[in-house]
Enzyme design. Structure first.
Site, PDB file in Angstrom:
ATOM      1  N   VAL A  44       0.849  -1.446   0.229  1.00 45.16           N
ATOM      2  CA  VAL A  44      -0.285   0.340  -0.243  1.00 45.16           C
ATOM      3  C   VAL A  44       1.030   1.063   0.244  1.00 45.16           C
ATOM      4  O   VAL A  44       0.194   2.304  -0.472  1.00 45.16           O
ATOM      5  CB  VAL A  44      -0.825  -0.277   0.689  1.00 45.16           C
ATOM      6  CG1 VAL A  44       0.100  -0.036   2.589  1.00 45.16           C
ATOM      7  CG2 VAL A  44      -2.583   0.612   1.261  1.00 45.16           C
ATOM      8  N   TYR A  45       2.056   1.120   0.413  1.00 46.91           N
ATOM      9  CA  TYR A  45       3.148   2.253   0.633  1.00 46.91           C
ATOM     10  C   TYR A  45       3.378   2.565  -1.156  1.00 46.91           C
ATOM     11  O   TYR A  45       3.730   2.219  -2.372  1.00 46.91           O
ATOM     12  CB  TYR A  45       4.903   1.679   1.025  1.00 46.91           C
ATOM     13  CG  TYR A  45       4.519   1.580   1.999  1.00 46.91           C
ATOM     14  CD1 TYR A  45       3.639   2.018   3.392  1.00 46.91           C
ATOM     15  CD2 TYR A  45       5.639   1.355   2.596  1.00 46.91           C
ATOM     16  CE1 TYR A  45       2.736   1.729   4.470  1.00 46.91           C
ATOM     17  CE2 TYR A  45       5.541   1.251   4.254  1.00 46.91           C
ATOM     18  CZ  TYR A  45       4.343   1.061   5.532  1.00 46.91           C
ATOM     19  OH  TYR A  45       4.792   0.880   6.358  1.00 46.91           O
ATOM     20  N   SER A  46       2.119   4.375  -1.425  1.00 49.52           N
ATOM     21  CA  SER A  46       2.568   4.964  -2.698  1.00 49.52           C
ATOM     22  C   SER A  46       1.941   4.003  -3.222  1.00 49.52           C
ATOM     23  O   SER A  46       2.608   4.364  -5.203  1.00 49.52           O
ATOM     24  CB  SER A  46       4.032   5.206  -2.739  1.00 49.52           C
ATOM     25  OG  SER A  46       4.254   6.002  -2.131  1.00 49.52           O
ATOM     26  N   GLY A  90       2.138   0.289  -4.365  1.00 49.44           N
ATOM     27  CA  GLY A  90       3.331  -0.167  -4.465  1.00 49.44           C
ATOM     28  C   GLY A  90       4.176   0.210  -5.635  1.00 49.44           C
ATOM     29  O   GLY A  90       5.575  -0.684  -5.898  1.00 49.44           O
TER      30      GLY A  90
END
Length: 343
Positions: free
Chosen positions: A61-63, A65
């Site tokens: 979920v960070y940026s 992918g």
């Protein structure tokens, strides 16, 4: 850099890991954390490896992918030198199966993470949040299958309540499935709720803490002072608002004591806050974050030394919070030493 066992497993991890939440910079939250690209990520990884830090943590979920993609590209040619940790379970898309820990979601998410990370295995996979709509048996049997298939080496949970983690561990034990050995959790001098239930559970069940946000959502960087406005360019308003709350009075009481110890030791405020965590029970590793090389070098300086017992006691006292029932033993002092009840 020292290493510790990850919970009750035979796997050793460095006492510090690098969180890659600053990689990518997509979206309002993650752009406030940082916007590290591939070139800078490679340089930061170089510095980490030189210091003995070889654990790198990210999430799908960070940026959206991009963090996994940048980390994967930056690690090319040195995959066997490092430990890659990622998480899945939070929403990543608008579809009905784009969140949670169902079999459908986990199998698809792990394959997508492997592609983005440019690897054929994940050293530590953590479920990013408890999925109350999916039976734990479905989640855990799927995770066990991923371990047996060689796509994942070790398993962990993240942001679970105590009963959720214990339910998962019991289900895995009852069926002989691979169990969680890590709990990626928020813990800092500004937020000690982890100690109420999750720490005793970790001690009893052999689950090691992988600590995120050791600086209390940016509150313990040394840039905040009593009676002073936020520093120019501060991103705290965009990040701390989504984290656990703390009163200004309590925060600055903690900062005052850290400042005093910083003067005594010649260490920085972040180094003291991180070093305190490394003295706590169940902590296997602390994830540090950095938007640039200066921040990274400073945070790496949190190891190789230890706070004095008297300094730890002062930090314990100023950051302590009255625990709620039933964690507080309300019967303390009401029974004799021969009483079967704990005191």
């Amino acid at each position: 850099m020292d290493t510790r066992f990850l919970g009750r497993s035979g796997f050793k991890v460095p006492v510090l890991g690098l969180g890659a939440g600053t990689f990518g910079g997509k979206g309002p939250l993650f752009s406030a954390w940082g916007d590290t690209g591939v070139a800078q990520a490679r340089r930061m990884i170089d510095l980490c490896l030189e210091a003995g830090l070889n654990l790198f943590d990210t999430a799908d979920v960070y940026s959206d992918g991009a963090s996994e993609e940048i980390l994967g590209e930056a690690l090319q040619g040195r995959r066997e030198q490092v430990i890659v940790s990622t998480k899945t379970g939070l929403r990543l898309g608008d579809g009905p199966n784009d969140a949670g820990a169902s079999r459908f979601r986990l199998l698809r998410a792990v394959d997508a993470s492997l592609r983005r990370l440019r690897t054929d295995y994940i050293d530590l996979l953590q479920v990013h949040a408890f999925d109350a709509m999916t039976p734990v048996e479905e989640t855990l049997s799927t995770l066990d299958g991923l371990v047996r298939a060689g796509k994942v080496r070790y398993l962990g949970a993240s942001n679970y309540a105590g009963w959720q983690l214990m339910k998962s561990l019991a289900a895995a034990d009852a069926r002989g499935w691979t169990r969680f050995v890590a709990n990626q959790t928020y813990y800092s001098l500004a937020g000690r709720d982890y100690e109420w239930e999750l720490m005793p559970l970790g001690i009893d069940q052999g689950v090691g803490a992988v600590v995120w946000s050791p600086l209390g959502w940016g509150r313990l960087t040394g840039k905040l002072r009593r009676g002073q406005p936020l520093p120019e360019g501060s991103r705290l308003h965009a990040t701390a608002a989504v984290g656990p709350a703390i009163s200004e009075e309590r925060l600055f009481d903690i900062v005052d004591v850290i400042d005093a110890i910083a003067e005594e030791t010649g260490r920085s405020v972040p180094q003291i806050a991180i070093n305190w965590l490394l003295q706590r029970p169940t902590v296997s590793t602390v994830l540090i974050g950095a938007r640039d090389e200066t921040q990274l070098r400073q945070n790496l300086g949190a190891v190789g030394w230890s706070l004095a017992p008297e300094q730890i006691a002062r930090l314990d006292a100023v950051s302590a919070v009255e625990t709620p029932y039933p964690y507080y033993p309300y019967w303390r002092g009401q029974f004799s030493e021969r009483s079967p009840l704990p005191v």
